[in-house]
Design an enzyme around this catalytic site. Structure first.
Site, PDB file in Angstrom:
ATOM      1  CE  LYS A 195       4.382  -0.722  -2.372  1.00 37.48           C
ATOM      2  NZ  LYS A 195       5.278  -0.747  -1.205  1.00 37.48           N
ATOM      3  CB  THR A 252       2.709  -2.445   1.516  1.00 39.75           C
ATOM      4  OG1 THR A 252       3.638  -2.925   0.540  1.00 39.75           O
ATOM      5  CG2 THR A 252       3.183  -1.098   1.983  1.00 39.75           C
TER       6      THR A 252
END
Length: 335
Positions: A195, A252
């Site tokens: 991620k 994120t």
């Protein structure tokens, strides 16, 4: 002991960066916590003013949170070792912990693939401490500044041993830091690692003004890439729909506190990587992870076009516009 058990324990947190300090702050509400870091001047300042001005400026730390400059003393006195160094420091830290205080429960909160070996954190720990070590990972959607301020968050604690995971969830779970047990270490760690690469991609897209539709497409296709790689490495697909996969990815890629997203935004402005990382002042794990992910994906025959474009942007001279154009030029296919 079951999920509902809460017993006071002694926790040593190794790593006085933003996330290490935030976890030490959170757990010091109900446990005896000491925080160790490499910089003794920084630790002395934390002890004096109850604030980590370098990484968590403006967050008042609990008086009960102690600092310990002596690594061995912190290790020997603890029931639980929590390693929150950058991934590059995990191997040497757990090796030393095993030498000084073998048999203690171990958790880590490092994300990524080890540079050069491509190993996940749990593989590093197994090499250094033995495959049966009582250990697991803390991972999930969590910005350090928010956790340190006591804002609500939910993360996963994953371990091969379900009893270990349930026990430490029972000990560490709090009303505002909710922790969920998981036994899919591979899925949780792959989600937490990749991620960061996707967040750089989202920052590039946003920085170039491509809009919210493009960001949503990037996150969705990014999750598909992560899930493909995780399954190839032995993970359960449903893990990537949870906190350590989708949850961490959404946070994120969209949150402005994300260091990796900020790297992407700066790349879109045409800044050089060395200058970006110097200005950032923190480790952005996605930069080194991109290279490792591409290598692992190729070895396993997994298609990861977003990661390949970001690796080319970071390490092989491709510019931001070229990286985006490479992705947009891909042939249409079924989802």
């Amino acid at each position: 002991r079951g999920m509902g058990t809460v017993s006071r324990c002694r926790i040593a947190v190794f790593g006085a960066g933003a996330w290490g300090t935030a976890l030490a702050q959170a757990f010091s509400a109900s446990h005896d916590v000491v925080l160790w870091g490499r910089d003794h001047d920084q630790l002395a300042e934390i002890a004096r003013i109850h604030e980590n001005t370098r990484y968590l400026r403006g967050v008042r730390l609990r008086d009960a949170l102690a600092v310990e400059p002596d690594f061995a003393r912190a290790a020997v006195a603890a029931d639980l070792h929590l390693v929150v160094t950058p991934l590059a420091g995990l191997r040497t830290t757990v090796r030393e912990l095993r030498r000084l205080a073998p048999g203690r429960a171990l958790l880590w909160a490092c994300k990524g693939f080890e540079a050069g070996t491509g190993k996940l954190p749990h593989e590093i720990v197994a090499e250094e401490c033995g495959a049966g070590a009582a250990s697991g990972v803390l991972t999930g959607p969590s910005f350090a500044a928010e956790v340190a301020r006591g804002l609500p968050a939910a993360i996963a604690l994953a371990a091969h041993d379900a009893d270990f995971a349930r026990h430490w969830v029972g000990v560490l779970h709090q009303p505002r830091l909710r922790i969920y047990a998981n036994t899919d270490l591979v899925g949780c760690e792959v989600g937490g690692a990749v991620k960061n690469v996707m967040a750089i991609a989202a920052g590039v897209s946003d920085g170039m003004g491509f809009g919210l539709n493009a960001r949503a497409a990037l996150i969705t296709r990014g999750l598909a890439e992560i899930a493909r790689l995780a399954r190839a490495l032995g993970a359960r697909g449903e893990t990537l729909m949870g906190l350590a996969g989708m949850g961490d990815l959404i946070l994120t890629c969209t949150g402005d506190l994300s260091r990796n997203r900020r790297v992407g935004l700066a790349l879109a402005e045409g800044k050089g990587l060395a200058d970006i990382l110097r200005e950032l002042g923190h480790v952005a794990e996605g930069v080194s992870t991109a290279r490792e992910v591409v290598g692992i994906a190729r070895r396993h025959g997994v298609e990861m076009p977003i990661c390949e474009a970001i690796d080319a942007l970071l390490h092989h001279g491709l510019d931001a516009r070229g990286a985006v154009e490479r992705l947009l030029a891909r042939d249409p296919r079924e989802e």
